[in-house]
Write a protein that holds these residues in place. Structure first.
Motif, short mmCIF file in Angstrom:
data_model
loop_
_atom_site.label_atom_id
_atom_site.label_comp_id
_atom_site.label_asym_id
_atom_site.label_seq_id
_atom_site.Cartn_x
_atom_site.Cartn_y
_atom_site.Cartn_z
N GLN A 85 0.83 -1.21 0.00
CA GLN A 85 0.00 0.00 0.00
C GLN A 85 0.86 1.25 0.00
O GLN A 85 0.56 2.22 -0.70
N ALA A 86 1.94 1.23 0.81
CA ALA A 86 2.83 2.39 0.86
C ALA A 86 3.50 2.61 -0.49
O ALA A 86 3.64 3.75 -0.96
N LEU A 139 -8.58 12.70 -4.02
CA LEU A 139 -8.70 11.95 -5.27
C LEU A 139 -7.78 10.73 -5.27
O LEU A 139 -8.18 9.64 -5.67
N ARG A 140 -6.55 10.90 -4.81
CA ARG A 140 -5.62 9.77 -4.77
C ARG A 140 -6.14 8.67 -3.84
O ARG A 140 -6.04 7.48 -4.16
N ARG A 141 -6.70 9.07 -2.70
CA ARG A 141 -7.27 8.06 -1.79
C ARG A 141 -8.41 7.31 -2.47
O ARG A 141 -8.52 6.08 -2.36
N GLN A 142 -9.26 8.04 -3.18
CA GLN A 142 -10.39 7.41 -3.86
C GLN A 142 -9.91 6.47 -4.96
O GLN A 142 -10.46 5.37 -5.14
N GLU A 172 -8.66 3.25 -3.48
CA GLU A 172 -9.77 2.42 -2.99
C GLU A 172 -10.52 1.76 -4.15
O GLU A 172 -10.85 0.58 -4.09
N LEU A 173 -10.78 2.53 -5.20
CA LEU A 173 -11.59 2.03 -6.31
C LEU A 173 -10.81 1.12 -7.25
O LEU A 173 -11.40 0.28 -7.92
N PRO A 198 -14.16 -4.28 -8.28
CA PRO A 198 -14.68 -4.63 -9.62
C PRO A 198 -15.95 -3.85 -9.96
O PRO A 198 -17.01 -4.43 -10.19
N VAL A 199 -15.84 -2.52 -9.97
CA VAL A 199 -17.02 -1.69 -10.26
C VAL A 199 -16.70 -0.73 -11.39
O VAL A 199 -15.55 -0.33 -11.59
#
Length: 444
Positions: free
Chosen positions: A133-134, A154-157, A160-161, A165-166
């Motif tokens: 993750q790091a 935005l980077r966090r999103q 996560e995304l 599978p969306v």
């Protein structure tokens, strides 16, 4: 808690007894008679523990241990030994085996060793996950540049995304970096080694749209010579990025909806369906639901595409990122052109911060390349700014603080001396601009 266990033993009675003991305790057990079978069927990222006899026909347990350690040095292997094999097993532990049990062993001894091995395995895998993750976070920070709160969110999103599978809908103005974000969603997810196919829906003539997306068989229409694989089929297993999705013809929207729902498509002129595994990332400037209410877009497709939405803020809403982006683009252009990159004067920086950047990051990148060539546009300062003088001064102050922190690698005393600020004033300004010294430690 991890509960996967592989047992390798050529004695059927041992395998049956161990399976019974472990299954009754809730473990997921997989049995193998030979070490070669275990290696052939071992999952690529096995998260459990291997229990193996030492003496077996063909490959021995010690040879299996060596092969397993080559694949994953941290995989716990528990060896089962006869009385005469104990010195050999002790030596194996020095070489990386987790534990050994001398036959005959009790269920209690087996369970105790196995649970300790699984606890260690869980800690190792969690540590790996945190390191990965790091690493991903660092890679993403160097790809989606910016220190503003909007960019950090935005980077966090994206992180996560990326693994989910969306389908994702990206909204943003022209030049705001929608394709780059789509590429990050692909590159930082499980489909990274599969195709990423980008398609601008506004650039494809309506008469060619269906053939471009779905492909065609030979003779499907006049001029269709030979079979052609469409973009959707080519992207099987990967990601399709549909930019300016609002420009897609309504007839093709219905067919795209069917592909999303059924994960199947048909080439033009064919009767047979082809199964496809796709992730759809779409990008748009207008609100698709408003387009649907106006009759220009299918509402059901809008909902299918917008399982998750990312909004890219225009550059004028994150002006604190302008100096960092401009410096990056100018330095990159100078390196590409083999030139020395000129420094940015305070007056020039003020012009950059005052400009509204209707072309967003794309326009800024062009301005930075001209700067690298020594061709700065004199018209920039005459363009209307979208900020008050106070707002421009705030943005400039934030950039000065950030530059000093970066230069002194987060060392507060050096920043205080460089900017001639007392400690309390510096702390207040850093807090107001959301700057944390830890973010600059060790940075060049």
């Amino acid at each position: 808690m991890l509960n996967s266990v592989i047992v390798v033993d050529d004695e059927a009675s041992i395998r049956a007894a161990v399976e019974q003991w472990l299954s009754l305790s809730g473990f997921n057990v997989q049995l193998f008679e030979r070490a070669e079978e275990c290696l052939a069927q071992l999952p690529a990222h096995f998260t459990g523990v291997v229990i193996s006899d030492v003496r077996m026909p063909g490959m021995s347990g010690l040879q299996l241990l060596d092969r397993l350690q080559q694949a994953d040095p941290d995989l716990p292997v528990i060896l089962l030994t006869g009385h005469g094999d104990v010195p050999m097993a002790v030596e194996a532990m020095r070489n990386g085996a987790y534990d050994f049990l001398e036959k005959p062993f009790t269920p209690q001894h087996l369970m105790g060793s196995l649970r300790r091995a699984l606890e260690k395995r869980q800690l190792v895998l969690e540590n790996r996950r945190l390191h990965e993750q790091a690493d991903l976070k660092a890679q993403l920070e160097s790809t989606l540049l910016g220190m503003s709160q909007g960019l950090q969110q935005l980077r966090r999103q994206v992180l996560e995304l990326a693994s989910l599978p969306v389908n994702v809908l990206i909204r943003g103005e022209t030049g705001s970096g929608k394709e780059r974000v789509a590429r990050c969603l692909h590159d930082f997810g499980p489909r990274a080694d599969k195709p990423f196919v980008a398609l601008n829906c506004a650039a494809i003539p309506e008469t060619l749209f269906e053939a471009e997306l779905f492909g065609h068989e030979s003779g499907a229409f006049t001029g269709a010579q030979g079979k052609r694989i469409g973009k959707l089929e080519y992207a099987n297993g990967g990601t399709v990025f549909l930019d300016e999705i609002e420009s897609m013809p309504l007839a093709q929207q219905a067919k795209l909806l069917r592909v999303i729902q059924e994960q199947k498509l048909e080439r033009l002129g064919a009767n047979q369906s082809i199964a496809v595994d796709l992730r759809i990332i779409a990008a748009t400037k207008p609100d698709l639901l408003e387009e649907a209410r106006a009759g220009r877009f299918r509402e059901d497709l809008a909902y299918r595409l917008n399982v998750a939405e990312l909004r890219l803020a225009p550059l004028r809403e994150r002006r604190e990122d302008i100096p960092l982006l401009f410096e990056h683009f100018a330095r990159t252009a100078a390196e590409r052109l083999g030139r020395h990159c000129p420094s940015v004067s305070g007056g020039r920086l003020a012009q950059l911060l005052a400009h509204d950047w209707p072309g967003n990051v794309r326009e800024l990148a062009n301005a930075a390349e001209r700067h690298a060539l020594g061709l700065d546009s004199p018209n920039l300062e005459s363009l209307p700014g979208g900020q008050s003088l106070g707002e421009q001064m705030e943005a400039f102050e934030a950039q000065c603080l950030r530059a000093a922190l970066r230069q002194h690698k987060g060392e507060i005393k050096g920043v205080m001396e460089a900017l001639q600020l007392p400690r309390r004033t510096l702390n207040e300004k850093m807090q107001r601009h959301g700057l944390v010294r830890e973010d600059f430690l060790g940075n060049e």
